[in-house]
Design a protein around this motif. Sequence first.
Motif, PDB file in Angstrom:
ATOM      1  N   LEU A 190       0.782  -1.793   0.179  1.00  0.00           N
ATOM      2  CA  LEU A 190      -0.195  -0.025  -0.321  1.00  0.00           C
ATOM      3  C   LEU A 190       0.872   1.097  -0.273  1.00  0.00           C
ATOM      4  CD1 LEU A 190      -2.879   1.422   0.090  1.00  0.00           C
ATOM      5  CD2 LEU A 190      -2.187   1.843   2.623  1.00  0.00           C
ATOM      6  N   VAL A 191       0.756   1.921  -1.494  1.00  0.00           N
ATOM      7  CA  VAL A 191       1.173   3.347  -1.086  1.00  0.00           C
ATOM      8  C   VAL A 191       0.570   4.148  -0.929  1.00  0.00           C
ATOM      9  CG1 VAL A 191       2.841   4.889  -2.677  1.00  0.00           C
ATOM     10  CG2 VAL A 191       2.990   2.201  -2.886  1.00  0.00           C
ATOM     11  N   THR A 192       0.755   5.786  -0.226  1.00  0.00           N
ATOM     12  CA  THR A 192      -0.990   6.274   0.552  1.00  0.00           C
ATOM     13  C   THR A 192       0.255   7.545  -0.165  1.00  0.00           C
ATOM     14  OG1 THR A 192       0.292   6.193   3.229  1.00  0.00           O
ATOM     15  CG2 THR A 192      -1.697   5.455   1.889  1.00  0.00           C
ATOM     16  N   MET A 196       5.909  13.001  -5.645  1.00  0.00           N
ATOM     17  CA  MET A 196       7.031  12.335  -6.446  1.00  0.00           C
ATOM     18  C   MET A 196       7.682  10.925  -5.872  1.00  0.00           C
ATOM     19  SD  MET A 196       9.312  13.597  -9.444  1.00  0.00           S
ATOM     20  CE  MET A 196      11.011  12.595  -9.553  1.00  0.00           C
ATOM     21  N   LEU A 197       7.285  11.261  -4.247  1.00  0.00           N
ATOM     22  CA  LEU A 197       7.433  10.136  -3.824  1.00  0.00           C
ATOM     23  C   LEU A 197       7.415   8.441  -4.104  1.00  0.00           C
ATOM     24  CD1 LEU A 197       9.602  12.256  -2.381  1.00  0.00           C
ATOM     25  CD2 LEU A 197      10.480  10.834  -0.478  1.00  0.00           C
ATOM     26  N   GLY A 198       6.064   8.796  -4.554  1.00  0.00           N
ATOM     27  CA  GLY A 198       4.534   7.942  -3.654  1.00  0.00           C
ATOM     28  C   GLY A 198       5.074   6.777  -5.195  1.00  0.00           C
ATOM     29  N   LEU A 199       5.013   7.961  -5.950  1.00  0.00           N
ATOM     30  CA  LEU A 199       5.699   7.016  -7.591  1.00  0.00           C
ATOM     31  C   LEU A 199       6.776   6.506  -8.042  1.00  0.00           C
ATOM     32  CD1 LEU A 199       4.061  10.485  -9.857  1.00  0.00           C
ATOM     33  CD2 LEU A 199       2.119   9.053  -9.209  1.00  0.00           C
ATOM     34  N   THR A 200       7.767   7.004  -7.113  1.00  0.00           N
ATOM     35  CA  THR A 200       8.695   6.720  -6.924  1.00  0.00           C
ATOM     36  C   THR A 200       8.347   4.777  -6.526  1.00  0.00           C
ATOM     37  OG1 THR A 200       9.763   8.759  -7.141  1.00  0.00           O
ATOM     38  CG2 THR A 200      10.978   6.978  -7.141  1.00  0.00           C
ATOM     39  N   VAL A 212       0.741  -3.566  -6.144  1.00  0.00           N
ATOM     40  CA  VAL A 212       0.685  -2.265  -5.416  1.00  0.00           C
ATOM     41  C   VAL A 212      -0.993  -1.421  -6.005  1.00  0.00           C
ATOM     42  CG1 VAL A 212       2.099   0.080  -5.419  1.00  0.00           C
ATOM     43  CG2 VAL A 212       3.305  -1.173  -6.212  1.00  0.00           C
ATOM     44  N   THR A 213      -1.108  -1.282  -4.522  1.00  0.00           N
ATOM     45  CA  THR A 213      -2.232  -0.043  -4.429  1.00  0.00           C
ATOM     46  C   THR A 213      -2.127   0.850  -4.006  1.00  0.00           C
ATOM     47  OG1 THR A 213      -3.777  -2.528  -3.751  1.00  0.00           O
ATOM     48  CG2 THR A 213      -4.481   0.184  -3.382  1.00  0.00           C
ATOM     49  N   ALA A 214      -2.008   2.069  -4.667  1.00  0.00           N
ATOM     50  CA  ALA A 214      -1.966   3.770  -4.530  1.00  0.00           C
ATOM     51  C   ALA A 214      -3.399   4.482  -3.671  1.00  0.00           C
ATOM     52  CB  ALA A 214      -0.952   4.487  -6.183  1.00  0.00           C
ATOM     53  N   VAL A 215      -2.967   5.194  -3.026  1.00  0.00           N
ATOM     54  CA  VAL A 215      -4.335   5.463  -2.644  1.00  0.00           C
ATOM     55  C   VAL A 215      -3.534   7.819  -2.948  1.00  0.00           C
ATOM     56  CG1 VAL A 215      -5.318   6.603  -0.321  1.00  0.00           C
ATOM     57  CG2 VAL A 215      -4.309   4.148  -0.605  1.00  0.00           C
ATOM     58  N   GLY A 241      -8.189  -2.485   0.928  1.00  0.00           N
ATOM     59  CA  GLY A 241      -7.448  -4.242   1.783  1.00  0.00           C
ATOM     60  C   GLY A 241      -6.363  -3.982   2.902  1.00  0.00           C
ATOM     61  N   PRO A 242      -6.160  -5.992   2.928  1.00  0.00           N
ATOM     62  CA  PRO A 242      -4.835  -6.145   3.896  1.00  0.00           C
ATOM     63  C   PRO A 242      -3.408  -5.759   3.308  1.00  0.00           C
ATOM     64  CG  PRO A 242      -6.166  -7.855   3.112  1.00  0.00           C
ATOM     65  CD  PRO A 242      -6.842  -6.945   2.408  1.00  0.00           C
ATOM     66  N   ALA A 243      -2.765  -5.574   3.515  1.00  0.00           N
ATOM     67  CA  ALA A 243      -1.779  -4.851   3.328  1.00  0.00           C
ATOM     68  C   ALA A 243       0.011  -5.647   4.260  1.00  0.00           C
ATOM     69  CB  ALA A 243      -1.329  -2.812   3.465  1.00  0.00           C
ATOM     70  N   ASP A 244       0.558  -5.983   3.202  1.00  0.00           N
ATOM     71  CA  ASP A 244       1.718  -6.919   3.981  1.00  0.00           C
ATOM     72  C   ASP A 244       2.715  -5.460   3.723  1.00  0.00           C
ATOM     73  OD1 ASP A 244       1.016  -9.918   3.253  1.00  0.00           O
ATOM     74  OD2 ASP A 244       1.605  -9.209   1.381  1.00  0.00           O
ATOM     75  N   ILE A 245       3.308  -4.724   3.176  1.00  0.00           N
ATOM     76  CA  ILE A 245       3.678  -3.666   3.243  1.00  0.00           C
ATOM     77  C   ILE A 245       3.020  -1.783   2.950  1.00  0.00           C
ATOM     78  CG2 ILE A 245       5.567  -2.174   2.883  1.00  0.00           C
ATOM     79  CD1 ILE A 245       6.869  -5.195   1.795  1.00  0.00           C
ATOM     80  N   ALA A 246       2.942  -1.135   4.398  1.00  0.00           N
ATOM     81  CA  ALA A 246       2.447   0.134   3.603  1.00  0.00           C
ATOM     82  C   ALA A 246       3.553   1.305   3.899  1.00  0.00           C
ATOM     83  CB  ALA A 246       1.223  -0.193   4.796  1.00  0.00           C
TER      84      ALA A 246
END
Length: 357
Positions: A190-192, A196-200, A212-215, A241-246
């Motif tokens: 999960l990427v919130t 620039m950083l989130g897209l990278t 990857v799920t981006a929010v 949903g659940p994430a292994d890594i957020a």
Amino acid sequence: MSVTSDTIPVCLARWEGVHQPFALLETETPRTPRPGELLVRIDLATVCGSDLHTVEGRRPSPAPSLLGHEQVGTVIGIGTGGARCVDGTPVTEGMRVVWSVAASCGRCERCIRNLPNKCLELRKYGHEPWSPDAPLNGGFATHCVVLPGTAVVAVPDDLPDAVASPASCATATVAAALDAAGPLSGRRVLVTGAGMLGLTATAMAATAGARVTAVDPDSHRRTQARRFGADTALDTGRESGPADIALDFSGHPAAAQLCLDSLTIGGRAVLVGSVSPGPALALDPERLVRGLHTVAGVHNYRPEHLDTAVRFLAAHHRDFPFADLVAAPHPLERIADAVEAARTGTAPRQALAPNPR
């Protein structure tokens, strides 16, 4: 201004303080820097979010100062004793390089513990008080003096300036965050925050085999996230949903809370964007204990993360539209326009070309 054969003319855009115009200053600097230092001609500098926060008064910073800590340049002077890149390659004149956001002493207890990013004598480019004795300590200038203890990485010839410049902050910080996150292949990430950083982070995690799920509440950013490898892009985290890594890059309390709340058994949350004071988050210690959760914070990065950043960009900048994230550059004298565009524009990064080619 009188310039001797031992000096070269330089120009810088000094920040004078909140609600004050930048001051364009001309001075000179020695052609040969002091032992262990490098003199670098800046080819392109990008305006980071923290630069904007400083200008707007949302981030404490000394004034006057020379802002800027994302840049790519060419080495034109090397002090006695020379310098080496992170991979051990000697730095040579004419080498195109990026360098870390900070210089570390290498001797203090934190450096010894492999925490040079929190060195007790840390000196950060673009964050220090300006002094006429050391005027070139940031990126919004024609030149920068790179200090001993700075991580330096050579940039391949085919890597565009617009792609290389953010490596010094955005890309290297993401590399540090993913290092803290652990193995990515097959993980639900999960990427919130899809700036620039989130897209990278989305591109790097997707390349490593993550789902990857981006929010992000901004529809344009969600579209960008899909272009950078996100399987799903949502406006809120209600359906993430659940994430292994957020991973949170937004710094918004609700987004950081979502990262904590989304973790599945054995999950790991890495918070990056929360660099300013804000409300406390709710952390259920029983859920953390029974869920075997890990919560980590990342601020600055170690030298190897800058090397990882450049290697990733060199290998994958054609796979993802990194160059589209940086707007066409402004000349240094139009720095006010670049800052205003950073405030109002859609591109994650505005740019300055202090030495037009």
